[in-house]
Design a protein around this motif. Sequence first.
Motif, PDB file in Angstrom:
ATOM      1  N   PRO A   1       0.806  -1.294  -0.112  1.00 46.07           N
ATOM      2  CA  PRO A   1       0.019  -0.038  -0.036  1.00 46.07           C
ATOM      3  C   PRO A   1       0.821   1.164  -0.132  1.00 46.07           C
ATOM      4  N   ALA A   2       0.577   2.263  -0.747  1.00 45.99           N
ATOM      5  CA  ALA A   2       1.303   3.276  -1.074  1.00 45.99           C
ATOM      6  C   ALA A   2       0.722   4.658  -1.386  1.00 45.99           C
ATOM      7  N   GLU A   3       1.508   5.921  -1.365  1.00 41.75           N
ATOM      8  CA  GLU A   3       0.716   6.906  -2.116  1.00 41.75           C
ATOM      9  C   GLU A   3       1.480   7.292  -3.101  1.00 41.75           C
ATOM     10  N   ILE A   4       0.815   7.975  -4.039  1.00 38.75           N
ATOM     11  CA  ILE A   4       1.569   8.749  -5.191  1.00 38.75           C
ATOM     12  C   ILE A   4       1.169  10.059  -5.520  1.00 38.75           C
ATOM     13  N   ARG A   5       1.844  10.944  -5.777  1.00 41.82           N
ATOM     14  CA  ARG A   5       1.528  12.341  -6.185  1.00 41.82           C
ATOM     15  C   ARG A   5       2.293  12.903  -7.253  1.00 41.82           C
ATOM     16  N   GLU A   6       1.558  13.814  -7.971  1.00 38.90           N
ATOM     17  CA  GLU A   6       2.264  14.738  -8.830  1.00 38.90           C
ATOM     18  C   GLU A   6       2.866  15.645  -8.235  1.00 38.90           C
ATOM     19  N   LYS A   7       3.742  16.546  -8.697  1.00 40.33           N
ATOM     20  CA  LYS A   7       4.186  17.797  -8.212  1.00 40.33           C
ATOM     21  C   LYS A   7       2.956  18.951  -7.956  1.00 40.33           C
ATOM     22  N   GLY A   8       2.732  19.334  -6.702  1.00 43.61           N
ATOM     23  CA  GLY A   8       1.954  20.255  -6.589  1.00 43.61           C
ATOM     24  C   GLY A   8       0.253  19.680  -6.520  1.00 43.61           C
TER      25      GLY A   8
ATOM     26  N   GLY B   1       7.711   4.293   5.860  1.00 43.84           N
ATOM     27  CA  GLY B   1       9.026   4.129   6.198  1.00 43.84           C
ATOM     28  C   GLY B   1      10.230   4.543   5.417  1.00 43.84           C
ATOM     29  N   LEU B   2       9.894   5.037   4.292  1.00 43.46           N
ATOM     30  CA  LEU B   2      10.768   5.392   3.108  1.00 43.46           C
ATOM     31  C   LEU B   2      10.483   6.766   2.694  1.00 43.46           C
ATOM     32  N   GLU B   3      11.548   7.590   2.403  1.00 44.40           N
ATOM     33  CA  GLU B   3      11.523   8.881   1.960  1.00 44.40           C
ATOM     34  C   GLU B   3      10.843   8.572   0.430  1.00 44.40           C
ATOM     35  N   SER B   4      10.141   9.851   0.160  1.00 40.92           N
ATOM     36  CA  SER B   4       9.607   9.637  -1.319  1.00 40.92           C
ATOM     37  C   SER B   4      10.471   9.407  -2.484  1.00 40.92           C
ATOM     38  N   LEU B   5      10.243   8.854  -3.528  1.00 40.42           N
ATOM     39  CA  LEU B   5      10.895   8.186  -4.530  1.00 40.42           C
ATOM     40  C   LEU B   5      10.285   8.892  -5.667  1.00 40.42           C
ATOM     41  N   GLU B   6      11.203   9.553  -6.568  1.00 40.72           N
ATOM     42  CA  GLU B   6      10.711  10.216  -7.780  1.00 40.72           C
ATOM     43  C   GLU B   6      10.735   9.109  -8.917  1.00 40.72           C
ATOM     44  N   ALA B   7       9.666   9.258  -9.694  1.00 40.27           N
ATOM     45  CA  ALA B   7       9.707   8.518 -10.877  1.00 40.27           C
ATOM     46  C   ALA B   7       9.007   8.938 -12.236  1.00 40.27           C
ATOM     47  N   ARG B   8       9.002   8.275 -13.210  1.00 42.13           N
ATOM     48  CA  ARG B   8       8.343   8.846 -14.418  1.00 42.13           C
ATOM     49  C   ARG B   8       7.379   7.777 -14.768  1.00 42.13           C
ATOM     50  N   ILE B   9       5.916   8.108 -15.067  1.00 45.13           N
ATOM     51  CA  ILE B   9       5.150   7.158 -15.681  1.00 45.13           C
ATOM     52  C   ILE B   9       5.442   6.859 -17.197  1.00 45.13           C
ATOM     53  N   ALA B  10       6.064   5.860 -17.341  1.00 47.11           N
ATOM     54  CA  ALA B  10       6.352   5.065 -18.676  1.00 47.11           C
ATOM     55  C   ALA B  10       5.278   4.678 -19.600  1.00 47.11           C
ATOM     56  N   TRP B  11       4.303   3.927 -19.047  1.00 51.41           N
ATOM     57  CA  TRP B  11       3.215   3.811 -19.743  1.00 51.41           C
ATOM     58  C   TRP B  11       2.107   3.305 -18.812  1.00 51.41           C
ATOM     59  N   HIS B  12       0.686   3.332 -19.330  1.00 52.73           N
ATOM     60  CA  HIS B  12      -0.322   2.950 -18.711  1.00 52.73           C
ATOM     61  C   HIS B  12      -1.176   2.180 -19.657  1.00 52.73           C
ATOM     62  N   GLN B  13      -2.120   1.101 -18.736  1.00 54.66           N
ATOM     63  CA  GLN B  13      -2.909   0.491 -19.547  1.00 54.66           C
ATOM     64  C   GLN B  13      -4.086   0.145 -18.715  1.00 54.66           C
TER      65      GLN B  13
ATOM     66  N   ASP C   1       4.747   9.925 -19.010  1.00 59.28           N
ATOM     67  CA  ASP C   1       5.774  10.837 -19.222  1.00 59.28           C
ATOM     68  C   ASP C   1       5.629  11.763 -17.849  1.00 59.28           C
ATOM     69  N   ARG C   2       4.580  11.793 -16.956  1.00 58.83           N
ATOM     70  CA  ARG C   2       4.567  12.621 -15.830  1.00 58.83           C
ATOM     71  C   ARG C   2       5.458  12.169 -14.843  1.00 58.83           C
ATOM     72  N   THR C   3       6.116  12.959 -14.316  1.00 61.33           N
ATOM     73  CA  THR C   3       6.843  12.882 -12.635  1.00 61.33           C
ATOM     74  C   THR C   3       6.039  12.725 -11.601  1.00 61.33           C
ATOM     75  N   VAL C   4       6.201  11.582 -10.874  1.00 66.44           N
ATOM     76  CA  VAL C   4       5.388  11.295  -9.861  1.00 66.44           C
ATOM     77  C   VAL C   4       6.231  11.108  -8.504  1.00 66.44           C
ATOM     78  N   PHE C   5       5.816  11.106  -7.308  1.00 62.64           N
ATOM     79  CA  PHE C   5       6.520  10.792  -6.180  1.00 62.64           C
ATOM     80  C   PHE C   5       5.628   9.845  -5.511  1.00 62.64           C
ATOM     81  N   LEU C   6       6.264   8.552  -5.317  1.00 60.67           N
ATOM     82  CA  LEU C   6       5.899   7.364  -4.626  1.00 60.67           C
ATOM     83  C   LEU C   6       6.547   7.467  -3.033  1.00 60.67           C
ATOM     84  N   THR C   7       5.342   7.302  -2.019  1.00 57.42           N
ATOM     85  CA  THR C   7       5.775   7.196  -0.717  1.00 57.42           C
ATOM     86  C   THR C   7       5.148   5.646  -0.294  1.00 57.42           C
ATOM     87  N   MET C   8       6.362   4.947   0.248  1.00 57.28           N
ATOM     88  CA  MET C   8       6.017   3.820   1.119  1.00 57.28           C
ATOM     89  C   MET C   8       6.245   3.910   2.469  1.00 57.28           C
TER      90      MET C   8
END
Length: 107
Positions: free
Chosen positions: A21-28, A64-76, A55-62
């Motif tokens: 279980p995690a949370e994701i957010r886009e900048k702002g 006990g860990l700091e947020s991790l920056e990632a890029r949406i590569a694809w979705h279906q 191709d959006r930048t998102v931040f994944l939070t799990m």
Amino acid sequence: MSEEERHYHSREFERDPVSIPAEIREKGAGRQKVSVIDLSRSGFRMHCIFLIPDDRTVFLTMEGLESLEARIAWHQDDYYGCEFKQRLHEAVYDHIIRNYPMLSRRS
């Protein structure tokens, strides 16, 4: 399977099935709940019920860990393949896998 999905499935790092279980957010933007369903040192696949453009930048939070920056590569549909901006250190990856194995793998 789309070209993006084929690329995701052929990555250089091994992927492990997880149930995180995690949370994701886009900048702002606000945080949204997601479920990370597989993980590698270079990225992850998640399930979420809201649309995030490719191709959006998102931040994944799990927990006990700091947020991790990632890029949406694809979705279906409700599934997204994401690439970390910086690969996970092997020790961090191992820690996550130990703490969040796939539920069906637990004994």
